[in-house]
Design an enzyme around this catalytic site. Structure first.
Site, PDB file in Angstrom:
ATOM      1  N   SER A 177      23.489 -42.363 -12.194  1.00  0.00           N
ATOM      2  CA  SER A 177      23.465 -42.321 -10.815  1.00  0.00           C
ATOM      3  C   SER A 177      23.570 -40.887 -10.043  1.00  0.00           C
ATOM      4  O   SER A 177      24.298 -40.171 -10.821  1.00  0.00           O
ATOM      5  CB  SER A 177      24.630 -43.270 -10.153  1.00  0.00           C
ATOM      6  OG  SER A 177      24.759 -43.122  -8.782  1.00  0.00           O
ATOM      7  N   TYR A 233      33.641 -46.544 -10.520  1.00  0.00           N
ATOM      8  CA  TYR A 233      32.270 -46.831 -10.945  1.00  0.00           C
ATOM      9  C   TYR A 233      31.515 -45.545 -11.350  1.00  0.00           C
ATOM     10  O   TYR A 233      31.015 -45.626 -12.328  1.00  0.00           O
ATOM     11  CB  TYR A 233      31.651 -47.355  -9.715  1.00  0.00           C
ATOM     12  CG  TYR A 233      30.200 -47.449  -9.970  1.00  0.00           C
ATOM     13  CD1 TYR A 233      29.459 -47.983 -10.401  1.00  0.00           C
ATOM     14  CD2 TYR A 233      29.630 -46.339  -8.878  1.00  0.00           C
ATOM     15  CE1 TYR A 233      27.972 -47.693 -10.660  1.00  0.00           C
ATOM     16  CE2 TYR A 233      28.469 -46.321  -8.853  1.00  0.00           C
ATOM     17  CZ  TYR A 233      27.216 -47.091  -9.626  1.00  0.00           C
ATOM     18  OH  TYR A 233      26.088 -46.772  -9.539  1.00  0.00           O
ATOM     19  N   LYS A 257      29.632 -44.147 -15.023  1.00  0.00           N
ATOM     20  CA  LYS A 257      28.418 -43.580 -15.473  1.00  0.00           C
ATOM     21  C   LYS A 257      28.446 -42.211 -16.013  1.00  0.00           C
ATOM     22  O   LYS A 257      27.555 -41.928 -17.049  1.00  0.00           O
ATOM     23  CB  LYS A 257      27.749 -43.271 -13.894  1.00  0.00           C
ATOM     24  CG  LYS A 257      27.292 -44.519 -13.325  1.00  0.00           C
ATOM     25  CD  LYS A 257      26.126 -45.538 -13.918  1.00  0.00           C
ATOM     26  CE  LYS A 257      25.646 -46.523 -13.285  1.00  0.00           C
ATOM     27  NZ  LYS A 257      24.917 -47.584 -14.078  1.00  0.00           N
TER      28      LYS A 257
HETATM   29  C1  UD1 Z   1      26.698 -45.860  -2.671  1.00  0.00           C
HETATM   30  C2  UD1 Z   1      27.727 -45.438  -3.584  1.00  0.00           C
HETATM   31  C3  UD1 Z   1      27.108 -44.847  -4.880  1.00  0.00           C
HETATM   32  C4  UD1 Z   1      26.319 -45.802  -5.468  1.00  0.00           C
HETATM   33  C5  UD1 Z   1      25.229 -46.115  -4.616  1.00  0.00           C
HETATM   34  C6  UD1 Z   1      24.490 -47.400  -5.142  1.00  0.00           C
HETATM   35  C7  UD1 Z   1      29.549 -45.105  -2.128  1.00  0.00           C
HETATM   36  C8  UD1 Z   1      30.632 -43.996  -1.605  1.00  0.00           C
HETATM   37  N1  UD1 Z   1      28.585 -44.473  -2.797  1.00  0.00           N
HETATM   38  O1  UD1 Z   1      25.760 -44.546  -2.400  1.00  0.00           O
HETATM   39  O2  UD1 Z   1      28.320 -44.498  -5.509  1.00  0.00           O
HETATM   40  O3  UD1 Z   1      25.566 -45.194  -6.720  1.00  0.00           O
HETATM   41  O4  UD1 Z   1      25.927 -46.749  -3.251  1.00  0.00           O
HETATM   42  O5  UD1 Z   1      23.276 -47.774  -4.331  1.00  0.00           O
HETATM   43  O6  UD1 Z   1      29.801 -46.176  -2.172  1.00  0.00           O
HETATM   44  N2  UD1 Z   1      26.527 -46.723   5.813  1.00  0.00           N
HETATM   45  C9  UD1 Z   1      26.747 -46.897   7.042  1.00  0.00           C
HETATM   46  N3  UD1 Z   1      26.981 -48.152   7.481  1.00  0.00           N
HETATM   47  C10 UD1 Z   1      26.953 -49.343   6.397  1.00  0.00           C
HETATM   48  C11 UD1 Z   1      26.652 -48.840   5.048  1.00  0.00           C
HETATM   49  C12 UD1 Z   1      26.377 -47.753   4.887  1.00  0.00           C
HETATM   50  O7  UD1 Z   1      26.844 -46.137   8.110  1.00  0.00           O
HETATM   51  O8  UD1 Z   1      27.173 -50.516   6.645  1.00  0.00           O
HETATM   52  C13 UD1 Z   1      26.083 -45.145   5.630  1.00  0.00           C
HETATM   53  C14 UD1 Z   1      27.112 -44.533   4.480  1.00  0.00           C
HETATM   54  O9  UD1 Z   1      28.233 -43.973   5.082  1.00  0.00           O
HETATM   55  C15 UD1 Z   1      26.011 -43.645   4.047  1.00  0.00           C
HETATM   56  C16 UD1 Z   1      24.709 -44.197   3.945  1.00  0.00           C
HETATM   57  O10 UD1 Z   1      24.864 -45.121   4.991  1.00  0.00           O
HETATM   58  O11 UD1 Z   1      26.334 -42.497   4.785  1.00  0.00           O
HETATM   59  C17 UD1 Z   1      24.415 -44.750   2.726  1.00  0.00           C
HETATM   60  O12 UD1 Z   1      25.340 -45.690   2.159  1.00  0.00           O
HETATM   61  P1  UD1 Z   1      24.970 -46.440   0.945  1.00  0.00           P
HETATM   62  O13 UD1 Z   1      23.769 -47.421   1.114  1.00  0.00           O
HETATM   63  O14 UD1 Z   1      26.374 -47.206   0.648  1.00  0.00           O
HETATM   64  O15 UD1 Z   1      24.793 -45.669  -0.489  1.00  0.00           O
HETATM   65  P2  UD1 Z   1      25.712 -44.241  -0.814  1.00  0.00           P
HETATM   66  O16 UD1 Z   1      26.912 -44.321  -0.193  1.00  0.00           O
HETATM   67  O17 UD1 Z   1      24.820 -42.999  -0.791  1.00  0.00           O
END
Ligand code: UD1
Length: 340
Positions: free
Chosen positions: A125, A151, A155
């Protein structure tokens, strides 16, 4: 025929990879304990591909069960997807994550060695990179290991284990694939991501809001140092990602040692851009509100995918519209009982 074992092959990325491997002419064997997926995914892979993979409901950490798989098939290479993947759960229950993710990998490597199987592709990842400075796109030479949660550390540790095994054994090949943010689903609408409970990741949350299952999306932070203040990610269509595994496999069959490749598009999309792209692609409105930042989020995480482009001859083809449309199609099918 060349036979590939997919651990965790009924999961989100594993199932799409199974479809692409069968299309490329490989024999697919799946080992999965179904802890976060369901057995009917095997039938859906068959429905899409016209060919049913062999399936073993086992815990990959159980070497006796794994030996049965290796005794029944001549496994030419393994793609190792099996592992727990919730960041928040890993913070609450770190031992569960270290035990499960590391045990599965060690058992798998020991059994592979016993059966003379010397090729492994690992689901890593972009989380191994940590924080980007000045919107730098991560490349494979960047420092890793500075992860913010257990997690991510599993990795990173598994990457180290595979690199050590490749150094110790001249004939061994390990390919570490660093995924950016996989989204989307197969265009048939038959396989996709099935999160347990309330989703943590952005796209499944958006699709559940669109479906009326959840009332409103929370945008985690709008005061980041990015053009619109929300975090930027490199979203990649899961079918492109799956095809990246086929390219990595072909490379693994003609190389030894440890190869590391980013699988991303190289394009950054902010949370607000993603919401608006989803609305436009599907003619829907997504109610959202700005909320507090989520602990552990980084403002910018985008791949430099040029190494995979140049060396594997692989490139992500699908755009944000494809990702939004296919995610929504899958979400709608999920609500249809005949699919569940
Ligand atoms: C997350 C994990 C990462 C993992 C990946 C798997 C964290 C900090 N990181 O990545 O380690 O490998 O998922 O797919 O959890 N967001 C919102 N509202 C929401 C959900 C997300 O605003 O309800 C935003 C988050 O703040 C982020 C972006 O959307 O800025 C992407 O979030 P997400 O899909 O959870 O992925 P990552 O955080 O990049």
């Amino acid at each position: 025929m060349t036979t590939i074992l997919l651990t965790g092959g009924t999961g989100y990325i594993g199932s799409h990879t199974a479809v692409e491997l069968i299309a490329a002419g490989y024999e697919v064997v799946i080992a999965d304990d179904l802890s976060n997926s369901s057995k009917n995914v095997v039938d859906r892979i068959a429905q899409i591909s016209g060919k049913k993979p062999s399936f073993y409901e086992i815990d990959v950490a159980d070497k006796d069960d794994l030996r049965k798989v290796f005794s029944s098939h001549h496994i030419d290479a393994v793609i190792h997807f099996a592992g727990f993947k919730s960041v928040s759960e890993s913070v609450r229950e770190p031992l569960k994550y270290y035990r499960n993710n590391l045990d599965a990998t060690l058992s798998l490597l020991e059994v592979m060695k016993a059966y003379g199987c010397e090729k492994i592709i690992f689901s890593s990842s972009a989380t191994v990179y940590g924080v980007s400075v000045d919107s730098h796109k991560f490349n494979e030479e960047d420092e890793t290991g500075n992860c913010s949660n257990p997690y991510g550390r599993t990795k990173s540790m598994i990457e180290d284990i595979l690199s050590d095994v490749s150094k110790a054994d001249e004939g061994f090949t390990s390919i570490l694939l660093r995924y950016f943010n996989p989204v989307g689903a197969h265009e048939s609408g038959l396989i996709g991501e099935e999160p347990n409970g309330i989703p943590n990741n952005l796209m499944p949350f958006i699709t559940q809001v669109a479906a009326g299952i959840l009332p409103k999306l929370k945008v985690f932070g709008s005061d980041y140092d990015t053009p619109d203040g929300t975090c930027i990610r490199d979203y990649i269509h899961v079918v492109d990602l799956a095809r990246g595994h086929v390219a990595a496999l072909e490379y693994a069959f003609v190389h030894t040692g440890c190869g590391i490749f980013n699988l991303g598009t190289g394009k950054g999309t902010s949370v607000l851009e993603m919401i608006h792209a989803f609305e436009e692609a599907n003619g829907l409105r997504i109610p959202y509100e700005i909320a507090e930042r989520r602990a552990g989020d980084v403002p910018f995480c985008v791949a430099d995918p040029s190494k995979a482009n140049d060396i594997l001859g692989w490139k992500a083809d699908k755009d944000i519209v494809d990702m939004c449309r296919d995610s929504w199609r899958w979400q709608q099918n999920c609500r249809n009982e005949s699919i569940k």
